[in-house]
Design an enzyme around this catalytic site. Structure first.
Site, PDB file in Angstrom:
ATOM      1  N   CYS A 155       0.872  -1.189  -0.099  1.00 17.98           N
ATOM      2  CA  CYS A 155      -0.063   0.006  -0.096  1.00 17.98           C
ATOM      3  C   CYS A 155       1.034   1.061   0.245  1.00 17.98           C
ATOM      4  O   CYS A 155       0.439   2.244  -0.181  1.00 17.98           O
ATOM      5  CB  CYS A 155      -1.028   0.055   1.177  1.00 17.98           C
ATOM      6  SG  CYS A 155      -0.115  -0.364   2.864  1.00 17.98           S
ATOM      7  N   HIS A 156       2.016   1.162   0.339  1.00 13.15           N
ATOM      8  CA  HIS A 156       3.019   2.395   0.431  1.00 13.15           C
ATOM      9  C   HIS A 156       3.414   2.672  -1.042  1.00 13.15           C
ATOM     10  O   HIS A 156       4.022   3.782  -1.064  1.00 13.15           O
ATOM     11  CB  HIS A 156       4.404   1.892   1.182  1.00 13.15           C
ATOM     12  CG  HIS A 156       4.888   0.938   0.581  1.00 13.15           C
ATOM     13  ND1 HIS A 156       4.594  -0.454   0.848  1.00 13.15           N
ATOM     14  CD2 HIS A 156       6.087   0.805  -0.128  1.00 13.15           C
ATOM     15  CE1 HIS A 156       5.475  -1.132   0.203  1.00 13.15           C
ATOM     16  NE2 HIS A 156       6.624  -0.647  -0.256  1.00 13.15           N
TER      17      HIS A 156
END
Length: 146
Positions: free
Chosen positions: A113-114
């Site tokens: 998700c980063h």
DNA sequence: CAACGTGTTCCAG
DNA sequence: CTGGAACACGTTG
């Protein structure tokens, strides 16, 4: 049988719960119980590997909108970034839902998700600390799209 | 069942 | 550049 362990990333601890090759939880926390984690985590966090194979996130199983989003995010190559809108398009849903899904992402790192950033070039957000996102992207040698 | 909150976006001023 | 509406979906009342 489910196992639990933790390792460090900067000032943070990474709490990991897994069973075989299926990872159920990966969370950044201040303090975590001692215990070993799969070598993929320590190597990845040290920047020595770019994949978690053969580990997979439990979040991608199923056929809900969320699982499609997690699967789409998992397809983002190491070192690259995508916008919430692009992920939404890939998962056939709306950007807002992607943000919601990321905020509740049970398996950080495995579902990267980063690597999901805002459309205007901003980073978007990250729980529990945006600095972690910055550090991860910096470690991967962040490059815009390619 | 209606209302609200989101790690967003996009289109008007 | 700033402000506001809209979107899809889970959660909460």
């Amino acid at each position: 049988m489910m196992k639990t362990g933790s390792c460090s990333f900067g000032m943070w601890k990474v709490l990991v719960s897994w069973e075989g090759n299926v990872v159920h939880q990966v969370q950044f926390v201040r303090t975590a119980p001692e215990g070993l984690v799969p070598v993929q985590f320590t190597k990845f966090l040290a920047g020595r590997v770019d994949s978690f194979a053969p580990l997979v996130s439990a979040a991608v199983s199923g056929d809900s909108v969320y699982s499609r989003i997690y699967a789409a995010v998992s397809d983002i190559p190491y070192g690259e970034t995508r916008t919430y809108g692009e992920v939404a398009f890939a998962a056939d849903t709306h950007p807002r839902v992607v943000g919601n899904a990321m905020a509740r992402n049970p398996t950080a790192l495995i579902v990267p998700c980063h690597r999901v950033t805002a459309a205007d070039g901003g980073l978007g957000g990250f729980t529990p600390d945006l600095q972690i996102k910055r550090d991860l992207l910096k470690m991967e040698g962040k490059r815009r799209r390619g």
